[in-house]
Design a protein around this motif. Structure first.
Motif, PDB file in Angstrom:
ATOM      1  N   ASP A 367       4.003  20.627  33.051  1.00  0.00           N
ATOM      2  CA  ASP A 367       2.641  20.109  33.181  1.00  0.00           C
ATOM      3  C   ASP A 367       1.570  21.317  33.096  1.00  0.00           C
ATOM      4  O   ASP A 367       0.722  20.942  32.250  1.00  0.00           O
ATOM      5  CB  ASP A 367       2.384  19.428  34.560  1.00  0.00           C
ATOM      6  N   TRP A 368       1.602  22.318  33.721  1.00  0.00           N
ATOM      7  CA  TRP A 368       0.762  23.573  33.683  1.00  0.00           C
ATOM      8  C   TRP A 368       0.709  24.158  32.255  1.00  0.00           C
ATOM      9  O   TRP A 368      -0.334  24.262  31.711  1.00  0.00           O
ATOM     10  CB  TRP A 368       0.897  24.307  34.762  1.00  0.00           C
ATOM     11  N   PHE A 369       1.784  24.444  31.873  1.00  0.00           N
ATOM     12  CA  PHE A 369       2.123  25.216  30.696  1.00  0.00           C
ATOM     13  C   PHE A 369       1.337  24.593  29.491  1.00  0.00           C
ATOM     14  O   PHE A 369       0.819  25.197  28.675  1.00  0.00           O
ATOM     15  CB  PHE A 369       3.636  25.612  30.458  1.00  0.00           C
ATOM     16  N   SER A 370       1.764  23.357  29.552  1.00  0.00           N
ATOM     17  CA  SER A 370       1.228  22.562  28.274  1.00  0.00           C
ATOM     18  C   SER A 370      -0.326  21.670  28.554  1.00  0.00           C
ATOM     19  O   SER A 370      -0.464  21.073  27.564  1.00  0.00           O
ATOM     20  CB  SER A 370       2.255  21.549  27.723  1.00  0.00           C
ATOM     21  N   GLY A 371      -0.644  21.926  29.648  1.00  0.00           N
ATOM     22  CA  GLY A 371      -2.149  21.032  29.892  1.00  0.00           C
ATOM     23  C   GLY A 371      -1.670  19.777  29.819  1.00  0.00           C
ATOM     24  O   GLY A 371      -2.615  18.643  29.584  1.00  0.00           O
ATOM     25  N   HIS A 372      -0.684  19.226  30.364  1.00  0.00           N
ATOM     26  CA  HIS A 372      -0.026  17.954  30.579  1.00  0.00           C
ATOM     27  C   HIS A 372       0.158  17.337  29.141  1.00  0.00           C
ATOM     28  O   HIS A 372       0.479  16.196  28.995  1.00  0.00           O
ATOM     29  CB  HIS A 372      -0.716  16.988  31.210  1.00  0.00           C
ATOM     30  N   LEU A 373       0.132  18.181  28.136  1.00  0.00           N
ATOM     31  CA  LEU A 373       0.532  17.546  26.784  1.00  0.00           C
ATOM     32  C   LEU A 373       2.003  17.457  26.401  1.00  0.00           C
ATOM     33  O   LEU A 373       2.370  16.881  25.723  1.00  0.00           O
ATOM     34  CB  LEU A 373      -0.279  18.572  25.736  1.00  0.00           C
ATOM     35  N   ASN A 374       2.759  17.561  27.467  1.00  0.00           N
ATOM     36  CA  ASN A 374       4.040  17.298  27.419  1.00  0.00           C
ATOM     37  C   ASN A 374       4.131  15.934  27.637  1.00  0.00           C
ATOM     38  O   ASN A 374       5.445  15.020  26.988  1.00  0.00           O
ATOM     39  CB  ASN A 374       5.073  17.980  28.693  1.00  0.00           C
ATOM     40  N   PHE A 375       3.338  15.158  27.988  1.00  0.00           N
ATOM     41  CA  PHE A 375       3.295  13.643  27.790  1.00  0.00           C
ATOM     42  C   PHE A 375       2.641  13.340  26.669  1.00  0.00           C
ATOM     43  O   PHE A 375       1.617  12.483  26.593  1.00  0.00           O
ATOM     44  CB  PHE A 375       2.352  13.192  29.017  1.00  0.00           C
ATOM     45  N   GLN A 376       2.991  13.805  25.602  1.00  0.00           N
ATOM     46  CA  GLN A 376       2.118  13.739  24.349  1.00  0.00           C
ATOM     47  C   GLN A 376       2.236  12.123  23.816  1.00  0.00           C
ATOM     48  O   GLN A 376       1.146  11.668  23.202  1.00  0.00           O
ATOM     49  CB  GLN A 376       2.816  14.654  23.036  1.00  0.00           C
ATOM     50  N   ILE A 377       3.195  11.547  24.119  1.00  0.00           N
ATOM     51  CA  ILE A 377       3.293   9.995  23.682  1.00  0.00           C
ATOM     52  C   ILE A 377       2.199   9.134  24.395  1.00  0.00           C
ATOM     53  O   ILE A 377       1.356   8.604  23.929  1.00  0.00           O
ATOM     54  CB  ILE A 377       4.644   9.311  24.131  1.00  0.00           C
ATOM     55  N   GLU A 378       1.968   9.344  25.528  1.00  0.00           N
ATOM     56  CA  GLU A 378       0.952   8.698  26.667  1.00  0.00           C
ATOM     57  C   GLU A 378      -0.410   9.138  26.190  1.00  0.00           C
ATOM     58  O   GLU A 378      -1.456   8.466  25.943  1.00  0.00           O
ATOM     59  CB  GLU A 378       1.447   8.898  28.055  1.00  0.00           C
ATOM     60  N   HIS A 379      -0.477  10.290  25.798  1.00  0.00           N
ATOM     61  CA  HIS A 379      -1.821  11.022  25.523  1.00  0.00           C
ATOM     62  C   HIS A 379      -1.974  10.599  24.122  1.00  0.00           C
ATOM     63  O   HIS A 379      -3.311  10.101  23.957  1.00  0.00           O
ATOM     64  CB  HIS A 379      -1.917  12.518  25.315  1.00  0.00           C
ATOM     65  N   HIS A 380      -1.100  10.287  23.187  1.00  0.00           N
ATOM     66  CA  HIS A 380      -1.644   9.524  21.880  1.00  0.00           C
ATOM     67  C   HIS A 380      -1.821   8.053  21.745  1.00  0.00           C
ATOM     68  O   HIS A 380      -2.690   7.708  21.246  1.00  0.00           O
ATOM     69  CB  HIS A 380      -0.625   9.924  20.828  1.00  0.00           C
ATOM     70  N   LEU A 381      -1.326   7.555  22.699  1.00  0.00           N
ATOM     71  CA  LEU A 381      -1.197   5.847  22.715  1.00  0.00           C
ATOM     72  C   LEU A 381      -2.717   5.748  23.635  1.00  0.00           C
ATOM     73  O   LEU A 381      -3.384   4.751  23.484  1.00  0.00           O
ATOM     74  CB  LEU A 381      -0.123   5.295  23.672  1.00  0.00           C
ATOM     75  N   PHE A 382      -3.080   6.540  24.627  1.00  0.00           N
ATOM     76  CA  PHE A 382      -4.351   6.390  25.489  1.00  0.00           C
ATOM     77  C   PHE A 382      -5.089   7.733  25.439  1.00  0.00           C
ATOM     78  O   PHE A 382      -5.181   8.520  26.501  1.00  0.00           O
ATOM     79  CB  PHE A 382      -3.863   6.157  26.804  1.00  0.00           C
ATOM     80  N   PRO A 383      -5.944   8.001  24.382  1.00  0.00           N
ATOM     81  CA  PRO A 383      -6.339   9.352  24.391  1.00  0.00           C
ATOM     82  C   PRO A 383      -7.702   9.369  25.240  1.00  0.00           C
ATOM     83  O   PRO A 383      -7.897  10.486  25.604  1.00  0.00           O
ATOM     84  CB  PRO A 383      -7.076   9.128  22.834  1.00  0.00           C
ATOM     85  N   THR A 384      -8.042   8.292  25.865  1.00  0.00           N
ATOM     86  CA  THR A 384      -9.158   8.320  26.735  1.00  0.00           C
ATOM     87  C   THR A 384      -8.706   8.230  28.155  1.00  0.00           C
ATOM     88  O   THR A 384      -9.354   8.189  29.137  1.00  0.00           O
ATOM     89  CB  THR A 384     -10.460   7.423  26.724  1.00  0.00           C
ATOM     90  N   MET A 385      -7.308   8.432  28.380  1.00  0.00           N
ATOM     91  CA  MET A 385      -6.867   8.144  29.732  1.00  0.00           C
ATOM     92  C   MET A 385      -6.731   9.634  30.248  1.00  0.00           C
ATOM     93  O   MET A 385      -6.325  10.538  29.602  1.00  0.00           O
ATOM     94  CB  MET A 385      -5.547   7.495  29.732  1.00  0.00           C
ATOM     95  N   PRO A 386      -7.194  10.114  31.572  1.00  0.00           N
ATOM     96  CA  PRO A 386      -7.175  11.540  31.944  1.00  0.00           C
ATOM     97  C   PRO A 386      -5.984  11.772  32.228  1.00  0.00           C
ATOM     98  O   PRO A 386      -4.876  11.036  32.637  1.00  0.00           O
ATOM     99  CB  PRO A 386      -7.897  11.336  33.360  1.00  0.00           C
ATOM    100  N   ARG A 387      -5.457  13.078  31.985  1.00  0.00           N
ATOM    101  CA  ARG A 387      -4.249  13.411  31.927  1.00  0.00           C
ATOM    102  C   ARG A 387      -3.407  13.469  33.386  1.00  0.00           C
ATOM    103  O   ARG A 387      -2.069  13.371  33.452  1.00  0.00           O
ATOM    104  CB  ARG A 387      -3.929  15.003  31.631  1.00  0.00           C
ATOM    105  N   HIS A 388      -4.256  13.333  34.274  1.00  0.00           N
ATOM    106  CA  HIS A 388      -3.153  13.421  35.489  1.00  0.00           C
ATOM    107  C   HIS A 388      -2.630  11.882  36.018  1.00  0.00           C
ATOM    108  O   HIS A 388      -2.186  11.807  36.763  1.00  0.00           O
ATOM    109  CB  HIS A 388      -4.378  13.605  36.850  1.00  0.00           C
ATOM    110  N   ASN A 389      -2.962  10.893  35.043  1.00  0.00           N
ATOM    111  CA  ASN A 389      -2.448   9.710  35.274  1.00  0.00           C
ATOM    112  C   ASN A 389      -1.385   9.331  33.961  1.00  0.00           C
ATOM    113  O   ASN A 389      -0.758   8.264  34.090  1.00  0.00           O
ATOM    114  CB  ASN A 389      -3.527   8.531  34.946  1.00  0.00           C
ATOM    115  N   TYR A 390      -1.055  10.423  33.288  1.00  0.00           N
ATOM    116  CA  TYR A 390      -0.140  10.039  32.091  1.00  0.00           C
ATOM    117  C   TYR A 390       1.337   9.670  32.891  1.00  0.00           C
ATOM    118  O   TYR A 390       2.011   8.719  32.362  1.00  0.00           O
ATOM    119  CB  TYR A 390       0.368  11.450  31.300  1.00  0.00           C
TER     120      TYR A 390
END
Length: 438
Positions: A367-390
């Motif tokens: 989570d720290w190393f990637s800035g939570h972009l390890n949840f890339q699927i959720e980030h792309h589906l919901f780009p305006t969702m804060p990463r602490h909720n992925y």
């Protein structure tokens, strides 16, 4: 009914998908949102997200992308109203081309559920604490050298700390680029420019216009700038064959998985991005972003020239960029490069994002190393969702994928890194086979 002609009365005009799809050129652009047809030809130039990202949906249904990028849709409606020229005929389906109506409906329900559960609500303390640890890393790096001298050991440690701070600042400005972290929008705007400009020396506008295209059409040639490899690499399974058949050999692509280590991670940020950012700010006369960028270099040289001199400070900053570039390339490419990369397929939002992205397993380090972009699927589906909720929405996305038989791919960090090289080798082999035999 082109962009320069008289628009029909929106109270009477009805259109077919075939008519809408014919308006997809640079000077004649229509799109559909919730069955309403809009002529965006002139507006595209003033679009806050950039003309290209909205232009990528010309002649298409942009409903899902519109929902993904605009959290305050009531505010945006005042800009849409003057662009309205009609609606789809009652006999026309609600979606165009290859988009799955059932998937679209279920994904809309999932998004509505996430909104009701407050998963789009930002925790300002989370981002404030993240900013605090970046500033602390920079302060510690300078103090170590100031107190203990400029030995090779201290210089190396300083470089590592600065590279970590730069990488983490990159993930944080990424958050501010997507989110309204503060309720007052201009505060959010200033903080993004402060982080990407003053803490990294880059440009917020350059990043926004480039990155939003990536989200709108991920891994799609000519629309996602992140897959523009400048003929240095061939990627995916389609491009290598096309290059091979055309006998294009700008590089020995069958060895690209080897020269990637010399060209990709070491040079992307220190050379390519650095030149591109500076050229973009100057050519577009983006003096505000340029001023923020200059403030970074003024602060940096004021801190380190007294310790290292001018040449030593230049060497230090290049080495920091060199380390940061490796971090950035591996983190961003492990989620995308091994995935499907092709020309436009006109798929629904969920299917398109799943084919272009994958996740890396959740852990405190990942989570720290990637800035939570390890949840890339959720980030792309919901780009305006804060990463602490992925991690909270991820199980819901997995359930939806299982229902519709869509592949939700999760890898270990090591698998993700290795797959970058594997995908390059596979694409290179496809190119060589097509080059020699077709």
């Amino acid at each position: 009914m082109g962009g320069g002609g008289q628009s029909p009365d929106p109270r009477e005009a009805v259109f077919t998908w075939e008519q809408v799809q014919s308006h997809c050129s640079k000077n004649d652009q229509w799109l559909v949102i919730d069955r309403k047809v809009y002529n965006i030809t002139q507006w595209a130039r003033r679009h806050p997200g950039g003309s290209r990202v909205i232009g990528h949906y010309a002649g298409q249904d942009a409903t899902e992308a519109f929902s993904a990028f605009h959290p305050d849709q009531k505010l945006v409606q005042k800009f849409l109203k003057p662009l309205l020229i009609g609606e789809l005929a009652a006999t026309e389906p609600g979606q165009d081309r290859n988009k799955n109506a059932a998937i679209i409906q279920d994904f809309q329900s999932l998004r509505a559920h996430a909104e009701r559960e407050g998963l789009f609500q930002v925790q300002p303390f989370f981002f404030s604490a993240h900013l605090g640890h970046i500033l602390l890393l920079e302060a510690v790096a300078w103090l170590l050298v100031w107190m203990w001298g400029t030995s090779w050991t201290m210089t190396l440690l300083c470089s590592v700390l600065l590279a970590v701070a730069q990488s983490q600042a990159g993930w944080l400005q990424h958050d501010f680029g997507h989110l309204s972290v503060f309720k007052i929008s201009w505060w959010n705007h200033i903080f993004q420019k402060f982080i990407i400009g003053h803490l990294k020396g880059a440009s917020a506008n350059w990043w926004n216009h480039r990155h939003f295209q990536h989200h709108a059409k991920p891994n799609i040639f000519s629309k996602d700038p992140d897959v523009n490899m400048l003929h240095v690499f061939v990627i995916g399974s389609t491009q290598p064959v096309e290059y091979g058949i055309k006998k294009i050999r700008n590089m020995p692509y069958n060895h690209q998985h080897q020269y990637f280590f010399l060209v990709g991670p070491p040079l992307l940020i220190p050379i390519y991005f650095h030149v591109q950012v500076m050229y973009n700010m100057i050519s577009r006369r983006d003096w505000v972003d340029l001023a923020w960028s200059i403030s970074y270099y003024l602060r940096y040289f004021c801190c380190y020239i007294p310790l290292y001199g001018l040449q030593g400070s230049l060497a230090l900053i290049f080495f920091v960029r060199f380390l940061e570039s490796h971090w950035f390339v591996w983190v961003t490419q492990m989620n995308h490069l091994p995935m499907d990369i092709d020309h436009e397929k006109h798929q629904d939002w969920l299917t398109m994002q799943l084919q272009a992205t994958c996740n890396i397993e959740k852990s405190l380090f990942n989570d720290w190393f990637s800035g939570h972009l390890n949840f890339q699927i959720e980030h792309h589906l919901f780009p305006t969702m804060p990463r602490h909720n992925y991690h909270k929405v991820a199980p819901l996305v997995q359930e939806l994928c299982e229902k519709h038989g869509l592949h939700y791919q999760v890898k270990t960090l090591w698998e993700g890194l290795v797959d970058v090289v594997r995908s390059l080798k596979s694409s290179g082999d496809l190119w060589l086979d097509a080059y020699l035999h077709k």
